[in-house]
Design an enzyme around this catalytic site. Sequence first.
Site, PDB file in Angstrom:
ATOM      1  N   HIS A 180       2.367 -12.566 -10.950  1.00 43.72           N
ATOM      2  CA  HIS A 180       1.634 -11.341 -10.591  1.00 43.72           C
ATOM      3  C   HIS A 180       1.129 -10.731 -11.901  1.00 43.72           C
ATOM      4  O   HIS A 180       0.293 -11.321 -12.559  1.00 43.72           O
ATOM      5  CB  HIS A 180       2.575 -10.418  -9.813  1.00 43.72           C
ATOM      6  CG  HIS A 180       1.896  -9.314  -9.078  1.00 43.72           C
ATOM      7  ND1 HIS A 180       2.494  -8.603  -8.065  1.00 43.72           N
ATOM      8  CD2 HIS A 180       0.673  -8.758  -9.217  1.00 43.72           C
ATOM      9  CE1 HIS A 180       1.677  -7.672  -7.604  1.00 43.72           C
ATOM     10  NE2 HIS A 180       0.564  -7.747  -8.303  1.00 43.72           N
ATOM     11  N   ASN A 188       5.606  -5.142 -10.337  1.00 38.84           N
ATOM     12  CA  ASN A 188       4.175  -5.342 -10.131  1.00 38.84           C
ATOM     13  C   ASN A 188       3.478  -5.768 -11.415  1.00 38.84           C
ATOM     14  O   ASN A 188       2.814  -6.792 -11.458  1.00 38.84           O
ATOM     15  CB  ASN A 188       3.540  -4.060  -9.588  1.00 38.84           C
ATOM     16  CG  ASN A 188       2.092  -4.225  -9.183  1.00 38.84           C
ATOM     17  OD1 ASN A 188       1.241  -4.561  -9.985  1.00 38.84           O
ATOM     18  ND2 ASN A 188       1.805  -4.001  -7.907  1.00 38.84           N
ATOM     19  N   ASN A 217       1.639   0.721 -10.220  1.00 39.01           N
ATOM     20  CA  ASN A 217       0.949  -0.567 -10.220  1.00 39.01           C
ATOM     21  C   ASN A 217       0.666  -1.014 -11.653  1.00 39.01           C
ATOM     22  O   ASN A 217       1.573  -1.303 -12.415  1.00 39.01           O
ATOM     23  CB  ASN A 217      -0.325  -0.449  -9.381  1.00 39.01           C
ATOM     24  CG  ASN A 217      -0.941  -1.778  -9.018  1.00 39.01           C
ATOM     25  OD1 ASN A 217      -1.219  -2.604  -9.881  1.00 39.01           O
ATOM     26  ND2 ASN A 217      -1.175  -2.005  -7.733  1.00 39.01           N
TER      27      ASN A 217
END
Length: 349
Positions: free
Chosen positions: A107, A157, A213
């Site tokens: 990610h 994240n 995020n």
Amino acid sequence: MIFKKRILYAAIILLLLYIANIFISTGYFRTIENKFEGKILKEISLPGAEDIIVSKIDSFAIISSTARNKFPNIDQEIGGLYFIDLKNTTYKPIHLTKNFKKSFAPHGISIYKKDDVYTIAAINHTKEGELIEFFELKDQELNHTKTLKDELIFSPNDIVLLDETRFYFTNDHKYHNGLQRLAEDYLGLAISNVIYFNGQNYTQAADGIAYANGINFDKNRNLLFVASPRAFLLKVYQKNEDNSLTFLEDIDCKTGVDNIEFDAEGNLWIGSHPNLMHFSSYAKGDEKISPSEIIKINYRKKGDYTIEQIYMEDGTEMSASTVAATFNNLILMGNVMDDKFLILERNSN
């Protein structure tokens, strides 16, 4: 009887206000008008190029790619890290992790250079748990060095390296599933966090964030930036000498900000989701496309900044932009789960 009716009417009004707030706060009513002063230079066939980091010193890009079908995933997703030489205009991706045999669905990523070796850290989502993988890159050869696992690596994240061992990362949720997870997403509860790792111990550095995020650190100004897409905010923190964080301000970006990159002048470039409800439907497989947006922020000091929209598109060219990494007049724009990412070329001034 009249009192009960008043209670009922009040409840209906509160419900309507709650529903209206969800639609307004997620950009549902926003008009999507295509805009970009430039052209699509190249389409690169890599699925789910969610994060892209550019080394401006050595003129290459690292891409985090994972084949995602929809959210939530059921099976182990498969992905890899890729290298693109930006001096070679074929822009052919080289698979760096083809010999990495563990479960790997990267990610957020970060790179740090010391001497002629790059440390690369990658968030790794596996069915066995949430991990952070470390690699060393030298001359396009990547070697895995370690895997980190901890109870505070809960819903990771994105990550930003301070050096070979120290870093910050974001947890985008507090809850994994159930009504509490649903409340986080739809009510926009500000309960996710940022974690700091000093090479030995993990500590919470910031909390009270709605879906923490993208994250990045400006070492020249000692500022840490965190994207809160659910609140349409870019959060700004001062990094202290002990690596704790002091909150400075929220910047209302009016779009679902995702990963954060810097250009050569220190401006922030952010891939974004202008309509989070549409994106949610797309991520679940209910919609075929989702709009993309890129914004640029010139942050000078607290309260002194400008926001410029660089790119907007309804998703026909590429859906659900997550990152905009710049190199000279190029923008490498990645996404969540499209089957390609784009290299854009801006018009010369």
